[in-house]
Write a protein that holds these residues in place. Structure first.
Motif, PDB file in Angstrom:
ATOM      1  N   TRP A 196       0.828  -1.209   0.000  1.00 54.71           N
ATOM      2  CA  TRP A 196       0.000   0.000   0.000  1.00 54.71           C
ATOM      3  C   TRP A 196       0.864   1.263   0.000  1.00 54.71           C
ATOM      4  O   TRP A 196       0.612   2.198  -0.745  1.00 54.71           O
ATOM      5  N   ARG A 213       3.253   1.116  -3.396  1.00 56.66           N
ATOM      6  CA  ARG A 213       2.537   0.872  -4.664  1.00 56.66           C
ATOM      7  C   ARG A 213       3.375  -0.003  -5.601  1.00 56.66           C
ATOM      8  O   ARG A 213       3.151  -0.037  -6.799  1.00 56.66           O
ATOM      9  N   MET A 245      -4.439  -4.930  -5.051  1.00 59.48           N
ATOM     10  CA  MET A 245      -3.370  -3.950  -5.289  1.00 59.48           C
ATOM     11  C   MET A 245      -2.482  -4.381  -6.448  1.00 59.48           C
ATOM     12  O   MET A 245      -2.039  -3.539  -7.234  1.00 59.48           O
ATOM     13  N   PHE A 250      -2.175  -1.648  -9.167  1.00 58.84           N
ATOM     14  CA  PHE A 250      -0.893  -0.960  -9.246  1.00 58.84           C
ATOM     15  C   PHE A 250       0.069  -1.572 -10.259  1.00 58.84           C
ATOM     16  O   PHE A 250       1.121  -1.020 -10.530  1.00 58.84           O
TER      17      PHE A 250
END
Length: 89
Positions: free
Chosen positions: A29, A32, A81, A85
Motif C-alpha cells: 500500500w 505501490r 493492489m 498498481f
C-alpha cells in the motif's frame, strides 16, 4: 461452534499465519510496488483460503472460520493492489 482447547491452539496458530500477511499489505500500500508479487500465486492462495473458509464453516471450527476470513481479506487486498498498481504491458 464450540471453542475447545484445541480450537484455542488453532486460533493462536491461525493468528500467527494470518497476520504474517499484514507487513506485505502495508508495504504494498505504501510503496505501490507490486512488480515482485506473483499474480498466479495470490490467485491460487486466495482460492485455497476460500476453500479453507468453506471447510471451516462446514466443520463449525471457530479457528478456521476466523483466521481464514481475515486471511482472505488480507490476501485479497494484496491481489487487488497487484491488479490496480501493476504495470500494464
Amino acid at each position: 461452534m464450540n471453542i475447545t482447547p484445541i480450537e484455542i491452539v488453532g486460533l493462536i496458530a491461525g493468528f500467527c499465519t494470518t497476520f504474517s500477511f499484514l507487513p506485505q499489505v502495508i508495504k504494498t500500500w505504501r510503496t505501490r510496488s507490486v512488480d515482485d508479487i506473483s499474480l498466479r500465486m495470490y490467485l491460487l492462495l486466495c482460492f485455497g483460503i476460500v476453500l479453507w473458509l468453506y471447510y471451516g464453516l462446514t466443520m463449525r471450527s471457530v479457528a478456521l472460520v476466523l483466521t481464514n476470513g481475515v486471511s482472505f481479506i488480507l490476501t485479497a487486498s494484496i491481489l487487488v493492489m497487484k491488479l490496480l498498481f501493476g504495470k500494464r504491458r
